[in-house]
Structures are given as C-alpha cells and as structure tokens.
Scaffold this motif. Structure first.
Motif, PDB file in Angstrom:
ATOM      1  N   GLN A 232       1.447 -11.434  17.473  1.00  0.00           N
ATOM      2  CA  GLN A 232       0.900 -10.085  17.608  1.00  0.00           C
ATOM      3  C   GLN A 232       1.535  -9.099  16.615  1.00  0.00           C
ATOM      4  N   GLN A 233       1.922  -9.630  15.466  1.00  0.00           N
ATOM      5  CA  GLN A 233       2.521  -8.790  14.425  1.00  0.00           C
ATOM      6  C   GLN A 233       1.562  -8.653  13.252  1.00  0.00           C
ATOM      7  N   ALA A 234       1.584  -7.477  12.625  1.00  0.00           N
ATOM      8  CA  ALA A 234       0.847  -7.310  11.367  1.00  0.00           C
ATOM      9  C   ALA A 234       1.648  -7.999  10.272  1.00  0.00           C
ATOM     10  N   ILE A 235       0.991  -8.888   9.512  1.00  0.00           N
ATOM     11  CA  ILE A 235       1.729  -9.631   8.476  1.00  0.00           C
ATOM     12  C   ILE A 235       1.469  -9.062   7.089  1.00  0.00           C
ATOM     13  N   MET A 236       0.435  -8.196   6.980  1.00  0.00           N
ATOM     14  CA  MET A 236       0.151  -7.612   5.668  1.00  0.00           C
ATOM     15  C   MET A 236      -0.772  -6.422   5.875  1.00  0.00           C
ATOM     16  N   SER A 237      -0.650  -5.425   5.003  1.00  0.00           N
ATOM     17  CA  SER A 237      -1.653  -4.369   5.078  1.00  0.00           C
ATOM     18  C   SER A 237      -2.095  -3.949   3.689  1.00  0.00           C
ATOM     19  N   LEU A 238      -3.358  -3.555   3.607  1.00  0.00           N
ATOM     20  CA  LEU A 238      -3.960  -3.059   2.374  1.00  0.00           C
ATOM     21  C   LEU A 238      -4.397  -1.624   2.674  1.00  0.00           C
ATOM     22  N   ASP A 239      -4.391  -0.786   1.667  1.00  0.00           N
ATOM     23  CA  ASP A 239      -4.821   0.586   1.890  1.00  0.00           C
ATOM     24  C   ASP A 239      -5.848   0.967   0.829  1.00  0.00           C
ATOM     25  N   SER A 240      -7.055   1.282   1.264  1.00  0.00           N
ATOM     26  CA  SER A 240      -8.128   1.565   0.298  1.00  0.00           C
ATOM     27  C   SER A 240      -7.854   2.849  -0.474  1.00  0.00           C
TER      28      SER A 240
ATOM     29  N   ILE B 292      -6.391  -1.725   6.089  1.00  0.00           N
ATOM     30  CA  ILE B 292      -6.845  -3.078   6.453  1.00  0.00           C
ATOM     31  C   ILE B 292      -5.587  -3.875   6.748  1.00  0.00           C
ATOM     32  N   ARG B 293      -5.500  -4.382   7.971  1.00  0.00           N
ATOM     33  CA  ARG B 293      -4.298  -5.143   8.325  1.00  0.00           C
ATOM     34  C   ARG B 293      -4.665  -6.573   8.685  1.00  0.00           C
ATOM     35  N   MET B 294      -3.776  -7.513   8.291  1.00  0.00           N
ATOM     36  CA  MET B 294      -3.888  -8.883   8.752  1.00  0.00           C
ATOM     37  C   MET B 294      -2.831  -9.085   9.839  1.00  0.00           C
ATOM     38  N   TYR B 295      -3.279  -9.648  10.964  1.00  0.00           N
ATOM     39  CA  TYR B 295      -2.380  -9.891  12.092  1.00  0.00           C
ATOM     40  C   TYR B 295      -2.184 -11.382  12.294  1.00  0.00           C
TER      41      TYR B 295
ATOM     42  N   LYS C 153      -5.104 -16.055  12.287  1.00  0.00           N
ATOM     43  CA  LYS C 153      -4.956 -14.904  11.381  1.00  0.00           C
ATOM     44  C   LYS C 153      -6.217 -14.051  11.446  1.00  0.00           C
ATOM     45  N   LEU C 154      -6.003 -12.760  11.650  1.00  0.00           N
ATOM     46  CA  LEU C 154      -7.102 -11.856  11.929  1.00  0.00           C
ATOM     47  C   LEU C 154      -7.024 -10.634  11.019  1.00  0.00           C
ATOM     48  N   LEU C 155      -8.164 -10.248  10.436  1.00  0.00           N
ATOM     49  CA  LEU C 155      -8.229  -9.038   9.616  1.00  0.00           C
ATOM     50  C   LEU C 155      -8.894  -7.936  10.442  1.00  0.00           C
ATOM     51  N   VAL C 156      -8.232  -6.775  10.462  1.00  0.00           N
ATOM     52  CA  VAL C 156      -8.783  -5.613  11.167  1.00  0.00           C
ATOM     53  C   VAL C 156      -8.835  -4.447  10.188  1.00  0.00           C
ATOM     54  N   ALA C 157     -10.022  -3.868  10.012  1.00  0.00           N
ATOM     55  CA  ALA C 157     -10.177  -2.732   9.094  1.00  0.00           C
ATOM     56  C   ALA C 157     -10.421  -1.464   9.895  1.00  0.00           C
ATOM     57  N   GLU C 158      -9.768  -0.388   9.453  1.00  0.00           N
ATOM     58  CA  GLU C 158      -9.872   0.897  10.147  1.00  0.00           C
ATOM     59  C   GLU C 158     -10.561   1.932   9.271  1.00  0.00           C
ATOM     60  N   LYS C 159     -11.142   2.924   9.929  1.00  0.00           N
ATOM     61  CA  LYS C 159     -11.886   3.977   9.239  1.00  0.00           C
ATOM     62  C   LYS C 159     -11.007   4.767   8.267  1.00  0.00           C
ATOM     63  N   ASN C 160      -9.692   4.861   8.567  1.00  0.00           N
ATOM     64  CA  ASN C 160      -8.798   5.649   7.711  1.00  0.00           C
ATOM     65  C   ASN C 160      -8.352   4.908   6.454  1.00  0.00           C
ATOM     66  N   GLY C 161      -8.988   3.746   6.166  1.00  0.00           N
ATOM     67  CA  GLY C 161      -8.701   3.056   4.915  1.00  0.00           C
ATOM     68  C   GLY C 161      -7.699   1.926   5.023  1.00  0.00           C
TER      69      GLY C 161
ATOM     70  N   ALA D  20     -16.534  -0.591   6.208  1.00  0.00           N
ATOM     71  CA  ALA D  20     -16.654  -2.022   6.490  1.00  0.00           C
ATOM     72  C   ALA D  20     -15.739  -2.810   5.559  1.00  0.00           C
ATOM     73  N   ALA D  21     -15.312  -3.988   6.035  1.00  0.00           N
ATOM     74  CA  ALA D  21     -14.528  -4.910   5.205  1.00  0.00           C
ATOM     75  C   ALA D  21     -14.911  -6.325   5.596  1.00  0.00           C
ATOM     76  N   ASP D  22     -14.677  -7.262   4.680  1.00  0.00           N
ATOM     77  CA  ASP D  22     -14.996  -8.662   4.972  1.00  0.00           C
ATOM     78  C   ASP D  22     -13.978  -9.557   4.274  1.00  0.00           C
ATOM     79  N   TRP D  23     -13.711 -10.699   4.903  1.00  0.00           N
ATOM     80  CA  TRP D  23     -12.798 -11.702   4.362  1.00  0.00           C
ATOM     81  C   TRP D  23     -13.663 -12.794   3.748  1.00  0.00           C
ATOM     82  N   GLY D  24     -13.449 -13.105   2.476  1.00  0.00           N
ATOM     83  CA  GLY D  24     -14.348 -14.014   1.772  1.00  0.00           C
ATOM     84  C   GLY D  24     -14.183 -15.470   2.162  1.00  0.00           C
ATOM     85  N   PRO D  25     -15.126 -16.322   1.718  1.00  0.00           N
ATOM     86  CA  PRO D  25     -14.988 -17.770   1.922  1.00  0.00           C
ATOM     87  C   PRO D  25     -13.769 -18.302   1.172  1.00  0.00           C
ATOM     88  N   ASN D  26     -13.388 -17.615   0.079  1.00  0.00           N
ATOM     89  CA  ASN D  26     -12.083 -17.848  -0.531  1.00  0.00           C
ATOM     90  C   ASN D  26     -11.143 -16.864   0.155  1.00  0.00           C
TER      91      ASN D  26
END
Length: 322
Positions: A197-205, A189-192, A179-187, A212-218
């Motif tokens: 190779q599918q996006a399983i979730m997206s967040l929009d700032s 954030i997708r988890m793949y 599972k991979l988090l990718v954050a883009e400049k346009n706000g 920048a974005a980070d995935w926590g220890p939790n």
C-alpha cells in the motif's frame, strides 16, 4: 494532418438511445465481446470484422444479452474471468453508476443472471479496472479516494488510498501483479504497490486539469492528457515527460493506448469532440474523427480498430499504419 479534415467512421451501428460508455473486452479469449452502456441498461454483444474472418462482410454486431442498470453509467470494466468458450459460460463485468455505486454483474447466459452492489464511494466514480488475475477491482472517485474491492469474497472494500484531488484514471500493470497506476485531476500520477500500500513512484504533469492517463502495453510507457496536452512518460526516467504536445486546444477528455500497437494512442477532446489517433513513433496525428456526444472510447484487443460512442451511434474507425 489538417485539423479540418476528419475521417468518417469505417462502420457505424445505431442505437435507440444515447450511449454513455463502451468497452471492448481487453483479453485475448474474450476479445469479440463489447459492452455498451445506455441510460438504464447495459448491452453485451459480439463484434466481428472481416479482417479476421472472411465469412464476415465488413462488420457484424450481434447483441447477446441486455442487463438492467438502475442509473446513468460512468465506467465499465471487463473481468478477465469472462469466457464464452467454457461450460457453463462466464460473463462478468462491472459498471460504475451515477449513484456512486459499482454493480458487479455475473451471468452464465442461461439461468444465472445476478448483480451485486459495491458501496463505499461518496461521489462519482470516474474509472474502474480489474487486476489481471481478476481477484481485485480498483476504482477512483471524485471523493479523493482509490478503493480496492475483493470481488470474489463478500464484495467488500479491502483498502482505500487517499488522494490529494479527484481520481480520474486507474490502470493495472499488465505484467507485474500488484502494481497500480492512479491519476489525479491535479496532475499527479502515482504507481502503488498494492501489497505494501505504498506509492513506489510519482509523475507530475505540471499541467492541470489532468483528465485521463493510461499505462501502455509496453509497461515503461504512460500517456496522459492534461489541459489538451498529450504527455508521454518513460517510467524508467520519470523526472519529466519524454514529450508533450498540444492535441486538443480547449482540453482533453480521454486517452487510451492501442492494446496491439504500443506506438498508437487515441484521445478525444475539445473543441468539436475530435478523436485523434497519434503515432508516437512518427509524432504525427494519423487519423482524426468526430464524435457528437462522447460515450466512451475503446480499442479492439488485436485488430486496428478504435470504437467510440457518439450520441446514439457506435462508431468504429479502422486505423491504417502505413
């Protein structure tokens, strides 16, 4: 905390030239290692603090090995395979450079010192990250792609995810492989899911630019910084951020969760290149430091220290959580 009151670093080390990136090893078995990238070389050393070793007075930094690097460095990632307690020693890390290439370094700190070049990005690489098993490296670039590299095979790019804007951050899930988090400049954030190779979730700032974005220890917690606002997400309820507040009035640069305390987040932003440590539980800024020219920011794996490159100085702040 009053914005005007800044805390001087607990410890500092001077270098003969500007520091561009710095990264503590984020793994238990190599937590003493630090990688410091200068204009044309990368220094690997060890850092020990009095907190863990009474024989150490304050802090001891020991350089171990310097590696040549052809171009200005943009990002560093440590491989989980790195260990100095095995025979032969294994030192493996990657550096993304200003020439759009990623260099993969391998050394046994003896007779084997080599690097291989990963080519494929067409613009600056902004972030790189090893998966916890160490087989794949993910990279995101201004060329609107996220690439996955099979670093143990013949260093080839095994897949490319096409983004809708420049990629600014990339992080792996600490516990669930693939599972991979990718954050883009346009706000966005997708988890793949890397396997499908599918996006399983997206967040929009909803705020841009996201820097920048980070995935926590939790792993339910994601933090991002967009236009100076710190946004905190709970991925079990992804529709909108749990909270958002303006930390850096003229924009943020970097954000990182503490590896040892899920409630602590460090960020750097403008004006004044202020480094702020926020306690998410109390919603307070508990430390404010100042950096000259920003040269990366990194947390120690276990101890309450955050480190930042500040022009030609390496600055360490001890974060007290009372």
């Amino acid at each position: 905390m009053d914005e005007a009151i800044t805390t001087p670093p607990t410890f500092k080390r001077n270098f003969f030239e500007r520091i561009y990136c710095v990264e503590f090893s984020p793994y238990e078995w190599s937590q003493h290692l630090i990688c410091i990238a200068l204009a044309k070389e990368v220094v690997v050393g060890t850092v020990r603090f009095q907190d863990e070793d009474d024989a150490v007075e304050d802090m001891v930094y020991n350089p171990i090995r310097t590696f040549h690097h052809d171009t200005r460095p943009h990002a560093i990632a440590w491989s989980p395979e790195t260990s100095l307690s095995v025979v032969p020693k294994i030192l493996t890390f990657c550096v993304a450079g200003a020439d759009f290439k990623i260099r993969l370094y391998n050394s046994n700190l003896n007779d084997m010192n080599m690097y291989e070049v990963l080519k494929g990005h067409k613009d600056y690489t902004n972030a790189i990250s090893y998966e916890p098993e160490g087989d794949l490296l993910a990279s995101v670039s201004d060329d609107h792609t996220c690439k996955l590299w099979a670093v143990k095979e013949d260093q080839k790019c095994v897949s490319t995810f096409y983004l809708t804007s420049p990629g600014v951050s990339v992080c792996w899930h600490g516990e669930e492989s693939g599972k991979l988090l990718v954050a883009e400049k346009n706000g966005l954030i997708r988890m793949y899911n890397v396997r499908s190779q599918q996006a399983i979730m997206s967040l929009d700032s909803g705020v841009i630019p996201l820097t920048a974005a980070d995935w926590g220890p939790n792993p339910l917690k994601v933090a991002s910084i967009a236009a100076g606002e710190l946004l905190l997400w709970d991925v079990s309820r992804p529709s909108r951020p749990l909270e958002s507040r303006t930390l850096h009035l003229e924009g943020g640069l970097a954000v990182k969760f503490s590896l040892s305390n899920e409630h602590l987040v460090a960020s750097i932003g403008w004006p004044d290149n202020l480094l702020k440590i926020s306690n998410l539980k109390t919603k307070q800024v508990i430390l404010c430091g100042k950096v000259k020219l920003v040269g990366g920011m990194t947390w120690h794996y276990k101890l309450p220290y955050v480190c930042a490159g500040s022009d030609r100085e390496l600055c360490f702040w001890r974060v007290n959580i009372n």
